[in-house]
Design a protein around this motif. Sequence first.
Motif, PDB file in Angstrom:
ATOM      1  N   PHE A   1      12.975  14.703  -0.736  1.00 55.55           N
ATOM      2  CA  PHE A   1      11.896  13.743  -0.567  1.00 55.55           C
ATOM      3  C   PHE A   1      11.503  13.175  -1.976  1.00 55.55           C
ATOM      4  N   ASP A   2      11.175  11.964  -1.907  1.00 59.53           N
ATOM      5  CA  ASP A   2      10.608  11.225  -3.023  1.00 59.53           C
ATOM      6  C   ASP A   2       9.416  10.508  -2.600  1.00 59.53           C
ATOM      7  N   GLN A   3       8.250  10.330  -3.642  1.00 58.15           N
ATOM      8  CA  GLN A   3       7.093   9.474  -3.482  1.00 58.15           C
ATOM      9  C   GLN A   3       6.247   9.977  -2.234  1.00 58.15           C
ATOM     10  N   ILE A   4       5.909  11.350  -2.323  1.00 58.98           N
ATOM     11  CA  ILE A   4       5.461  12.232  -1.426  1.00 58.98           C
ATOM     12  C   ILE A   4       3.874  12.097  -1.459  1.00 58.98           C
ATOM     13  N   LYS A   5       3.341  11.941  -0.342  1.00 61.42           N
ATOM     14  CA  LYS A   5       1.797  11.574  -0.527  1.00 61.42           C
ATOM     15  C   LYS A   5       1.346  12.555   0.825  1.00 61.42           C
ATOM     16  N   VAL A   6       0.299  13.333   0.410  1.00 59.16           N
ATOM     17  CA  VAL A   6      -0.263  14.323   1.485  1.00 59.16           C
ATOM     18  C   VAL A   6      -1.834  14.037   1.648  1.00 59.16           C
TER      19      VAL A   6
END
Length: 422
Positions: A89-94
């Motif tokens: 995964f890329d550009q991960i936001k949590v």
Amino acid sequence: MKIRSAFLFLIFSFFMSANLFCQEDGALQSPKSAAQDFSALSIVQFEIDGLKRTKRSYMDGILHDFLKKPASEQNLKAIETVLQAQNLFDQIKVSARPLDDTSAAVDISFKEKWTILPMPIGYYTGDSYGFGLFVMDMNALGMHCMAAIGGMYSSNGGMAVGIFQRPPVKKGELGFSVSGNFSKGKHDFANSKNYKVFGYESVFVGTRARLLLKPTSFMSASFGAGYSFLNPLDSPQVQRRNQWSVDASCGISSSSWNGYFLSVNSLSVGGEFLFSDVAEQTFAQTLSFAGEVQKPICGRVRLVGGVRGFVSNNLLKTNYVGRGKSGVTLLPSAFMTDQIFGALAGFEAAVIKAKFGILSVYGLYELAVTRELNNSVYVCSGPEAGVRLYLAKLAFPAFAMGASYNVNEKRFQYSFSGGASF
């Protein structure tokens, strides 16, 4: 003296750059606004946006351990680290949001990397070269299984390989791997001076199956068995053989993501028993171990260190290992041995972070202790420096280029690698 001075200047420049990067990171950081604290709420569900090939059941498996834990900033960062460690995964936001007075949902968004494509592979080490093509899928079945088939041609011959691996996802789960390979070519054995002292040509066929276990979130283990057949071609020093083997390994690891590097701390040990129909060696044993430390000292710079070793008893020369078992590059690429130990320590700094990925430079000092083919002990040390490129959109290691200098032999070793390693 000129060579040593050049390396001292390189190492000095690297430390100055690392210090500058740390200062820049501190200067660019602004005080964070107070984030809403959800640590009193328990995580009860995950909302995931961005799934294309990856199955939801796989995501539930890797996130399962966070259910019922507090929705704290620490656990949200841990979730991001777990996602980064998948290399899918890329550009991960949590982020977290409350559902009621006691529970919270965690919202996750990302873009999936390209995980299936033809992958060229190449290397050059100053005295050998190789290139090939593999068709690889790092997310086969949408369950992070790895499937690969392809071949390579090198300065020593050719080979074909096929691999399928299904890793365990949740703790307590089982996985497996199967592989097969065929090769035909010559095998040269060099000593520490890079003089050829032994060589043979052969046809080799091998296959292996392995059971993979995940006892805990931080522990892994495996049990395997294999068979190989080696037929020498006009090589009277090597006998035709059938060989069977069983092996076991275990390891622990932890990782952290800081926006530049996925840093890993790990320790592993493994052993193998080999049985053959060669009179001089009906039974042999090997033991290998590895330890790795990667510690960020500021955003762009991290400390790296490691030790690796391999020892054996009653091993046939056709089972000898190369310098890769030591984790260092000071020895010739054709160097082969039945006992080797290596250690390294240094720094890595991210020079550029862009949409394509991260370009880093590294500087290390290495030590190798090994046994020569004449049974004498050889010790060497020296610096290594180079660049690495981590691509953001592909689920594969990308490119590395470097040079090491063996102080004892006053000899450079150059290396270039591209593609994936497995």
